[in-house]
Design a protein around this motif. Structure first.
Motif, PDB file in Angstrom:
ATOM      1  N   THR A  17     -34.982  12.274  19.172  1.00 19.94           N
ATOM      2  CA  THR A  17     -34.357  11.530  18.082  1.00 19.94           C
ATOM      3  C   THR A  17     -35.302  10.430  17.653  1.00 19.94           C
ATOM      4  O   THR A  17     -35.744   9.669  18.500  1.00 19.94           O
ATOM      5  N   PRO A  18     -35.646  10.332  16.388  1.00 24.37           N
ATOM      6  CA  PRO A  18     -35.273  11.226  15.300  1.00 24.37           C
ATOM      7  C   PRO A  18     -36.013  12.554  15.416  1.00 24.37           C
ATOM      8  O   PRO A  18     -36.928  12.691  16.213  1.00 24.37           O
ATOM      9  N   ASP A  21     -39.945  16.119  12.442  1.00 24.23           N
ATOM     10  CA  ASP A  21     -40.398  16.098  11.045  1.00 24.23           C
ATOM     11  C   ASP A  21     -40.076  14.757  10.381  1.00 24.23           C
ATOM     12  O   ASP A  21     -40.815  14.283   9.522  1.00 24.23           O
ATOM     13  N   VAL A  22     -39.001  14.110  10.810  1.00 29.85           N
ATOM     14  CA  VAL A  22     -38.659  12.785  10.288  1.00 29.85           C
ATOM     15  C   VAL A  22     -39.567  11.732  10.916  1.00 29.85           C
ATOM     16  O   VAL A  22     -40.084  10.846  10.229  1.00 29.85           O
ATOM     17  N   ALA A  23     -39.793  11.823  12.212  1.00 21.59           N
ATOM     18  CA  ALA A  23     -40.622  10.845  12.914  1.00 21.59           C
ATOM     19  C   ALA A  23     -42.055  10.832  12.400  1.00 21.59           C
ATOM     20  O   ALA A  23     -42.677   9.775  12.318  1.00 21.59           O
ATOM     21  N   LEU A  24     -42.577  11.987  12.026  1.00 21.48           N
ATOM     22  CA  LEU A  24     -43.946  12.048  11.534  1.00 21.48           C
ATOM     23  C   LEU A  24     -44.127  11.304  10.216  1.00 21.48           C
ATOM     24  O   LEU A  24     -45.219  10.864   9.877  1.00 21.48           O
ATOM     25  N   LYS A  25     -43.048  11.165   9.449  1.00 22.62           N
ATOM     26  CA  LYS A  25     -43.108  10.457   8.168  1.00 22.62           C
ATOM     27  C   LYS A  25     -42.736   8.977   8.304  1.00 22.62           C
ATOM     28  O   LYS A  25     -42.843   8.223   7.353  1.00 22.62           O
TER      29      LYS A  25
END
Length: 135
Positions: A17-18, A21-25
């Motif tokens: 979490t997150p 794909d969200v963490a990379l941004k």
């Protein structure tokens, strides 16, 4: 010699979490607001987060320090502080930080010349009553 048999355990299901794909941004807010300087920028922003009339809390350094900025506004607000993030990519923070950046003078043999008061790494704070490590 007989080799011991390794027992293969089932791989646990991992949840992150997150989502990756969200963490990379994900980036610290100082990148979006322009508080993190890049390239030839040298003039810091005047943005203040938290209690604008509170005691100043400076977050200074390079991009490693900028990564610490995300929780800082909430802490500043909770404690009545005025957060002033001042970070810049690929450079070390040196006091005093004023005016355009200057190249350090180079002495013979490639060593840096000791030019106190020129905004370089050789500047030292004045010591006296109420100043310095022992007050």
């Amino acid at each position: 010699m007989q080799l011991a048999r390794r027992r293969i355990l089932p791989r646990p299901k991992a949840s992150v979490t997150p989502a990756l794909d969200v963490a990379l941004k994900d980036q610290s807010f100082v990148y979006r607001t322009g508080d993190h300087l890049t390239g030839s920028d040298y003039q810091p922003t005047t943005n203040v987060y938290g209690d604008v009339d509170g005691r100043p809390l400076y977050l200074v350094g390079d991009s490693m320090a900028a990564q610490l900025a995300t929780p800082a506004p909430a802490v500043a607000k909770k404690r009545g502080l005025a957060l002033k993030p001042r970070s810049k990519a690929t450079v070390s923070f040196v006091l005093p930080a004023e005016g355009p950046p200057r190249r350090a003078p180079v002495a013979r043999g490639g060593a840096r010349a000791d030019r106190r008061g020129q905004g370089g790494a050789t500047d030292r704070p004045a010591h006296g009553p109420g100043h310095g490590p022992h007050g």
